[in-house]
Design a protein around this motif. Sequence first.
Motif, short mmCIF file in Angstrom:
data_model
loop_
_atom_site.label_atom_id
_atom_site.label_comp_id
_atom_site.label_asym_id
_atom_site.label_seq_id
_atom_site.Cartn_x
_atom_site.Cartn_y
_atom_site.Cartn_z
N TRP A 44 0.86 -1.19 0.00
CA TRP A 44 0.00 0.00 0.00
C TRP A 44 0.89 1.23 0.00
CZ3 TRP A 44 -1.10 3.90 3.80
CH2 TRP A 44 -2.19 4.70 3.47
N HIS A 45 0.54 2.17 -0.87
CA HIS A 45 1.33 3.39 -0.98
C HIS A 45 0.67 4.49 -0.15
CE1 HIS A 45 3.76 6.63 -2.56
NE2 HIS A 45 4.55 5.71 -3.13
N PRO A 46 1.28 4.86 0.97
CA PRO A 46 0.64 5.81 1.89
C PRO A 46 0.38 7.19 1.29
CG PRO A 46 2.44 4.65 2.97
CD PRO A 46 2.54 4.35 1.52
N LEU A 47 1.19 7.61 0.32
CA LEU A 47 1.01 8.95 -0.23
C LEU A 47 -0.04 8.98 -1.33
CD1 LEU A 47 4.75 10.11 -0.46
CD2 LEU A 47 3.14 10.34 1.45
N ARG A 48 -0.07 7.94 -2.15
CA ARG A 48 -1.01 7.91 -3.28
C ARG A 48 -2.32 7.20 -2.97
NH1 ARG A 48 3.87 6.44 -6.21
NH2 ARG A 48 3.08 4.32 -6.54
N GLY A 49 -2.40 6.54 -1.82
CA GLY A 49 -3.60 5.79 -1.48
C GLY A 49 -3.83 4.63 -2.42
N GLU A 50 -2.76 4.08 -2.96
CA GLU A 50 -2.84 3.03 -3.97
C GLU A 50 -2.41 1.70 -3.36
OE1 GLU A 50 -0.57 1.86 -8.18
OE2 GLU A 50 -0.39 3.88 -7.32
N HIS A 51 -3.11 0.64 -3.72
CA HIS A 51 -2.67 -0.68 -3.25
C HIS A 51 -2.19 -1.52 -4.42
CE1 HIS A 51 -6.87 -1.85 -4.38
NE2 HIS A 51 -6.27 -2.97 -4.74
N LEU A 52 -1.33 -2.46 -4.13
CA LEU A 52 -0.79 -3.39 -5.11
C LEU A 52 -1.04 -4.80 -4.58
CD1 LEU A 52 0.83 -3.86 -7.70
CD2 LEU A 52 2.92 -3.68 -6.34
N ASP A 53 -1.80 -5.58 -5.33
CA ASP A 53 -2.25 -6.89 -4.86
C ASP A 53 -2.15 -7.91 -6.00
OD1 ASP A 53 -3.46 -8.97 -3.45
OD2 ASP A 53 -5.49 -8.24 -3.85
N PRO A 54 -0.94 -8.31 -6.36
CA PRO A 54 -0.78 -9.16 -7.55
C PRO A 54 -1.23 -10.61 -7.36
CG PRO A 54 1.34 -8.79 -6.50
CD PRO A 54 0.36 -7.92 -5.79
N PHE A 55 -1.48 -11.06 -6.12
CA PHE A 55 -1.79 -12.47 -5.90
C PHE A 55 -3.16 -12.70 -5.27
CE2 PHE A 55 2.82 -11.89 -5.72
CZ PHE A 55 3.19 -12.70 -6.78
N GLY A 56 -3.99 -11.68 -5.28
CA GLY A 56 -5.35 -11.85 -4.79
C GLY A 56 -5.48 -11.92 -3.29
N GLY A 57 -4.58 -11.26 -2.57
CA GLY A 57 -4.61 -11.30 -1.12
C GLY A 57 -5.84 -10.65 -0.53
N LEU A 58 -6.31 -9.57 -1.14
CA LEU A 58 -7.50 -8.90 -0.61
C LEU A 58 -8.73 -9.80 -0.70
CD1 LEU A 58 -7.05 -5.28 -2.02
CD2 LEU A 58 -6.82 -6.04 0.36
N ALA A 59 -8.89 -10.51 -1.82
CA ALA A 59 -10.01 -11.43 -1.97
C ALA A 59 -9.92 -12.56 -0.96
CB ALA A 59 -10.06 -11.98 -3.39
N ASP A 60 -8.71 -13.07 -0.72
CA ASP A 60 -8.54 -14.14 0.26
C ASP A 60 -8.84 -13.64 1.67
OD1 ASP A 60 -7.95 -16.05 -1.61
OD2 ASP A 60 -5.77 -15.91 -1.37
N LEU A 61 -8.43 -12.42 1.97
CA LEU A 61 -8.76 -11.86 3.28
C LEU A 61 -10.26 -11.74 3.46
CD1 LEU A 61 -6.20 -8.96 3.93
CD2 LEU A 61 -6.53 -11.01 5.31
N GLU A 62 -10.94 -11.26 2.42
CA GLU A 62 -12.39 -11.10 2.49
C GLU A 62 -13.08 -12.43 2.69
OE1 GLU A 62 -15.80 -8.86 2.73
OE2 GLU A 62 -13.74 -8.12 2.54
N ALA A 63 -12.54 -13.48 2.04
CA ALA A 63 -13.14 -14.81 2.13
C ALA A 63 -12.65 -15.58 3.35
CB ALA A 63 -12.84 -15.60 0.87
N GLY A 64 -11.65 -15.06 4.07
CA GLY A 64 -11.12 -15.76 5.23
C GLY A 64 -10.31 -16.99 4.86
#
Length: 425
Positions: A126-146
């Motif tokens: 996560w880029h604190p200045l630009r508010g941009e995230h980088l998620d090349p392996f689907g980590g956010l979806a896995d977090l959401e799904a537990g």
Amino acid sequence: TRGVTTLRPSPPDSVLWIVKTLEEAGHETWAVGGAVRDTFARRPAGDWDLTTHARPQEVRKIFKRTVPIGIEHGTVGGLDRDGTMFEVTTFRKDVETDGRHAVVAFAESVEEDLARRDFTMNAIAWHPLRGEHLDPFGGLADLEAGILRTVGEPEERFSEDYLRILRAFRFAGRFGLDIDPLTWAAMTSFAEYLSGLSAERIREELLKVLSADPSPSVTLGLYAEAGAIAVLYPEWENIRRDRPGEWEAAMATVDRLPLGNAPLRLAALLRGVDRSAAAHLLGRLKLSNAQTDEVAHRAAADPLPGPGEDDEVFRRWLSRTGPDRLGVVARLDLAGARTQVSGEAAYETVASWQRARHVRRSGVPLCTADLAVDGRDLIASGLRPGPRFGELLDQALDVVLRDPDQNTREALLSHIREWTREPTA
């Protein structure tokens, strides 16, 4: 994938300052690790770690105050204006791995850095200045799904470093995650190789579980199910296999003990283990001598006497256990009692604890140092110093534990003269 997230992590101002300083010097910098993961999982964020294109020596030139905490691995501790330290690590990539150690080299991009990480939820930047995230392996979806899933092929990821298996147990247990079936299959197939890890790495993972997990039994259950308990802790596996009820009770007891007290929880797990086997297990973990002694004493302590026992029983228990360990043993016994269906056991434990406290506070002698005589008195009475002094004082303590009124110089010296009197022909 790159994108601007609606969920805005809130790092400390000092993190923003460090990132801004590095970026203005021409070095791309991202926030990574546990704080990013926990923020996106809507959990309190811990320490913030940063990864940057800047090489360690460049980081040290940019900031006036730095600490070379792992400079050979690309990590520099950057001190903000308030003196708080944040880890800044150069982008890295694995060059060679053997299951225990990795040879790394500096990388050119954050994508390469994320590709070497263990699980998808830990491979989010996560880029604190630009508010941009980088998620090349689907980590956010896995977090959401537990779901806990490795970055890339599980077999390849675990064969790079078998410690990742223990980390997977800890993450899944602590955060209530389901382990991806392919990831789980690789974990169980590689469990036999865990014994090749260093004792220090094995110990630190166990202490993290016992210290921070609200319910260590969940994580330790995963250890057991995957075969890791049998490999790393055969003493516990014997109990789990041969005395399952005792193992389940130990798990329930550990869950009831407070967070942050890993030695106390470890002592609870060792209470059903033979003393020599417990000593062997502690030796393998390579705890400090002080830690080993404390855990062993807690584990070996006899349970509190029943509240109906007389004062002599409590005096002898306090003498064996050590008055200073009363609170620790009471917590262990109370945690165990509260796992029972009936509340009677917990009530009796509290009553016993109160009785023991009363006896201790009464000031009755509980060790040889409390006696009204010491070695100087024995010398003054005409005895020659020697190993028997200790035996005589132990005998005197036994008399006083039976009857505290005997703790006078005259009474104890009278007993000692009787014990040392030469037998008549």
